[in-house]
Enzyme design. Structure first.
Site, PDB file in Angstrom:
ATOM      1  N   SER A   1      54.248  42.827  46.390  1.00  0.00           N
ATOM      2  CA  SER A   1      53.399  41.318  46.332  1.00  0.00           C
ATOM      3  C   SER A   1      53.584  40.592  47.299  1.00  0.00           C
ATOM      4  CB  SER A   1      53.962  40.721  44.976  1.00  0.00           C
ATOM      5  OG  SER A   1      53.472  39.696  44.552  1.00  0.00           O
TER       6      SER A   1
ATOM      7  N   ASP B   1      48.211  36.573  48.492  1.00  0.00           N
ATOM      8  CA  ASP B   1      49.507  37.114  48.665  1.00  0.00           C
ATOM      9  C   ASP B   1      49.306  38.526  49.179  1.00  0.00           C
ATOM     10  OD1 ASP B   1      48.980  38.039  46.232  1.00  0.00           O
ATOM     11  OD2 ASP B   1      51.229  37.989  45.712  1.00  0.00           O
TER      12      ASP B   1
ATOM     13  N   ASP C   1      49.246  41.413  47.707  1.00  0.00           N
ATOM     14  CA  ASP C   1      48.232  42.335  46.608  1.00  0.00           C
ATOM     15  C   ASP C   1      47.490  41.500  45.964  1.00  0.00           C
ATOM     16  OD1 ASP C   1      50.218  40.862  45.269  1.00  0.00           O
ATOM     17  OD2 ASP C   1      50.432  42.151  43.585  1.00  0.00           O
TER      18      ASP C   1
ATOM     19  N   ASP D   1      46.846  39.298  43.734  1.00  0.00           N
ATOM     20  CA  ASP D   1      46.978  38.613  42.468  1.00  0.00           C
ATOM     21  C   ASP D   1      47.042  37.031  42.526  1.00  0.00           C
ATOM     22  OD1 ASP D   1      49.581  38.761  43.245  1.00  0.00           O
ATOM     23  OD2 ASP D   1      50.463  39.278  41.312  1.00  0.00           O
TER      24      ASP D   1
HETATM   25 MG    MG Z   1      51.518  39.204  44.098  1.00  0.00          MG
END
Ligand code: MG
Length: 441
Positions: free
Chosen positions: A95, A237, A239, A241
């Site tokens: 992440s 960020d 990844d 999400d």
């Molecule tokens: Mg993330």
């Protein structure tokens, strides 16, 4: 047994804390837990992603699971696919953590992150090493699939595409060399935007900025928004999400304010429940009350928020870190979905106007090093008086603010969060929290 799962899966420094052997055994444990079925696996852009993915695939195949490799994709695109197409998912990502980290995150068949109970069962199998080894002719098959277009199509079904397209927005997007690069720039183009990309190349060394998109590291984005006269700046960020925004003047939008903006938008469409962790700002509470909604607090962690939202049929939920959950789409933090939603709001008002309509508060975060954090927390709970909430840690409500005292999940520290209308009072509340910890330790 010490838990290997943190707040968001298993994380660690590559080849020190997190090794291919651990990934293999953990995925054999997952395969044993599932006893067959189909598992999707995808990853962010981290250098070690391919190494961990292959270890994970081997572990799953050995236990008889079928595996679908979906390649590099944002975390929410993988959640979306798992909900519709497979029995579980694995995301190889750390992440927003620094470059040297990687991690594994498990997704349940309903598209939400694994519950603590399910994680504990997998951990138990991992500790006992009682893996399911299938016969030679029953090992699983590996296939591939594309999750990107499916995810973008799902997002476009939930916003007014024609209206957004007519606006011809100019947007600068900084995907930070992470997985967002495969979705957000092309989604914006499909929504009729003129797109200027920054750090959209996929590069797990994250050469230009850290994977965590804080206001301090987004100087290039801010400058480019100002220079190009863009309507909006977007950053993800590692990844994708999570998402944060920069307004048309180049000002970074506080993440709690962003949360309140989205809560307000959801409540204007339909009255109902908004879910957020106890660490979120009072500006969210104010907005929910103004709009006649109901606010429900949860422990910190997006999985708590997502599962509570599903349970209550909430209209929106999220965290004050750019993690926003839109239940009509899916129950996970959904970076690109949030981008499309914000563009829809920009058809009516400029980003700075949306920000100006949200009440402002001051937040202070601090931490204290302690050896026995559980013991200290127990003593704190023993001495606090007044309006106390123990949803997660100890939160003390005052008429003009609050202070939250909470043990870190991973480090020997206790964190203090405080908030009030004035900076001075927020600092005072944080100091009260620190004194309380010192008094009992
Ligand atoms: Mg993330």
């Amino acid at each position: 047994m010490k838990s290997i799962f943190g707040t968001d899966g298993v994380r660690g420094i590559v080849n020190e804390e997190l090794t291919p052997k651990l990934a293999l055994d953990l995925c054999m444990s997952l395969g044993t837990f599932l006893s067959g079925g189909t598992v999707a696996i995808g990853r962010d852009t981290r250098i070690s992603g391919e190494m961990f993915k292959n270890a994970a695939i081997s572990g799953l195949l050995a236990t008889g699971c079928k595996v679908v490799d979906v390649g590099i994709a944002p975390t929410p695109a993988i959640h979306y696919y798992v909900r519709d197409a497979t029995d579980a998912g694995i995301i190889i990502t750390a992440s927003h953590n620094p470059r040297e980290y990687n991690g594994l995150k498990f997704v349940a068949g309903d598209g939400i992150g694994f519950s603590r109970e399910a994680e504990r069962k997998v951990e138990q199998i991992y500790a006992e090493k009682k893996f399911r080894h299938v016969e030679w002719d029953e090992t699983g098959a590996l296939s591939t699939d594309d999750v990107i277009q499916r995810y973008k199509d799902g997002i476009k079904k939930l916003v007014n595409v024609e209206k957004i397209r007519k606006m011809n927005f100019k947007v600068v997007v900084d995907t930070g060399c992470g997985a967002g690069g495969v979705v957000t720039p092309s989604l914006l183009r499909e929504l009729g935007c003129t797109v200027i990309t920054l750090n959209a190349q996929l590069d797990g060394t994250f050469p230009k900025r850290p994977p965590e998109p804080t206001g301090e590291v987004l100087g290039d984005l801010i400058a480019l928004v100002q220079r190009s006269g863009a309507d909006l700046g977007v950053a993800h960020d590692g990844d994708a999400d999570r998402v944060v925004f920069v307004d048309e003047h180049g000002s970074f939008v506080n993440e709690d304010v962003l949360l309140a903006i989205c809560a307000k938008d959801a409540l204007q469409e339909r009255k109902g429940v908004i879910v957020t962790p106890v660490s979120s700002s009072l500006c969210v509470k104010d907005v929910v009350e103004q709009c006649g909604g109901e606010l429900v607090w949860t422990p910190i962690g997006s999985i708590h928020v997502a599962r509570k939202m599903m349970e209550l049929g909430a209209v929106f939920g999220g965290e004050g870190n750019g993690g926003l959950i839109f239940p009509k789409h899916q129950y996970c933090r959904d970076g690109a979905m949030a981008v499309a939603k914000i563009l829809e709001m920009l058809c009516e008002k400029k980003m700075s106007q949306l920000v100006d309509e949200i009440p402002r508060y001051y937040n202070v975060k601090d931490k204290v090093k302690v050896l026995d954090k559980e013991g200290v927390m127990e003593k704190v709970l023993g001495v606090v008086k007044g309006n106390v909430d123990i949803t997660d840690g100890v939160k003390i409500w005052h008429d003009d603010g609050w202070v939250l005292i909470r043990a870190s999940g991973t480090e020997p520290i206790i964190r203090i969060y405080a908030e009030s209308k004035s900076e001075e009072r927020a600092n005072e509340l944080a100091q009260d929290g620190i004194k309380l910890i010192e008094q009992v330790s």
